[in-house]
Motif scaffolding. Structure first.
Motif, short mmCIF file in Angstrom:
data_model
loop_
_atom_site.label_atom_id
_atom_site.label_comp_id
_atom_site.label_asym_id
_atom_site.label_seq_id
_atom_site.Cartn_x
_atom_site.Cartn_y
_atom_site.Cartn_z
N UNK A 60 14.93 -38.42 -30.11
CA UNK A 60 14.92 -37.26 -29.59
C UNK A 60 13.95 -37.94 -27.58
N UNK A 61 14.75 -38.14 -26.45
CA UNK A 61 13.86 -38.34 -25.20
C UNK A 61 13.89 -37.22 -24.35
N UNK A 62 13.01 -36.74 -23.62
CA UNK A 62 13.27 -35.59 -22.98
C UNK A 62 12.06 -36.09 -21.93
N UNK A 63 12.64 -36.82 -21.18
CA UNK A 63 11.90 -37.16 -19.47
C UNK A 63 12.17 -36.37 -18.40
N UNK A 77 24.09 -48.84 -34.80
CA UNK A 77 23.60 -47.60 -36.06
C UNK A 77 22.35 -46.47 -35.68
N UNK A 78 22.14 -46.34 -33.86
CA UNK A 78 20.60 -45.58 -34.06
C UNK A 78 21.92 -44.48 -33.64
N UNK A 79 20.97 -43.35 -33.52
CA UNK A 79 21.48 -41.73 -32.39
C UNK A 79 20.29 -41.76 -32.03
N UNK A 80 20.83 -40.98 -30.98
CA UNK A 80 19.85 -40.34 -30.01
C UNK A 80 20.38 -38.93 -28.74
N UNK A 81 19.39 -38.38 -28.54
CA UNK A 81 19.53 -37.39 -27.36
C UNK A 81 18.76 -37.62 -26.06
N UNK A 82 19.22 -37.36 -24.61
CA UNK A 82 17.92 -37.60 -24.09
C UNK A 82 18.86 -36.87 -22.92
N UNK A 83 17.86 -35.97 -22.36
CA UNK A 83 17.56 -34.69 -21.87
C UNK A 83 16.73 -35.67 -20.31
N UNK A 84 17.35 -36.20 -19.05
CA UNK A 84 17.05 -36.14 -18.18
C UNK A 84 16.33 -35.46 -17.12
#
Length: 141
Positions: A60-63, A77-84
């Motif tokens: 999870x990335x919060x920027x 195969x990588x899952x992610x959540x991005x909040x920009x």
């Protein structure tokens, strides 16, 4: 019954990056955290997870920045959540074939890539991007 304290060192689950001027850059071989938070007045985030050791679940990335975008790459195969969140700066995302990408958010001036279908039960990258100038660009690796 005996109660013991777990003294094993715990892996830090959140990586914090705070700066007035400066970005966050990770590439090559590194251990990715479950959550990365980057806050800057001016500075983006460049995270290349293709050779990284990833946690079991999604990253999870919060920027948040006044000026600065996010450039991200993920392996198969990588899952992610991005909040920009930014005034000037978008999200540039590279994912392998078979990865689903879900995009939501708002940009006053800037294009936004559409959702990309992936394989059923496969990896999902969720992008929530809010900016005045700067959109979301998605590329297949």
């Amino acid at each position: 019954m005996e109660i013991t304290k777990d003294t094993a060192p715990r892996t830090r689950r959140t990586e914090w990056s705070l700066s007035l001027l400066g970005g966050l850059k990770h590439e090559g071989s590194f251990t990715a955290r479950e959550r990365t938070v980057h806050v800057a007045a001016v500075g983006g985030a460049k995270l290349d997870h293709t050779d990284a050791e990833l946690p079991a679940g999604p990253t999870h990335l919060v920027k948040a920045a006044l000026v600065g975008g996010a450039e991200l790459s993920y392996p198969e195969g990588a899952s992610a959540e991005i909040d920009a969140f930014s005034v000037l700066g978008g999200v540039d995302l590279t994912v392998p074939a078979g990865t689903a990408v879900e995009v939501s958010g708002f940009s006053l001036l800037g294009g936004r890539s559409k959702d990309i279908d992936g394989e059923p039960g496969g990896a999902v990258v969720t992008v929530r991007s809010y900016s005045l100038v700067g959109g979301v660009t998605i590329r297949r690796a």
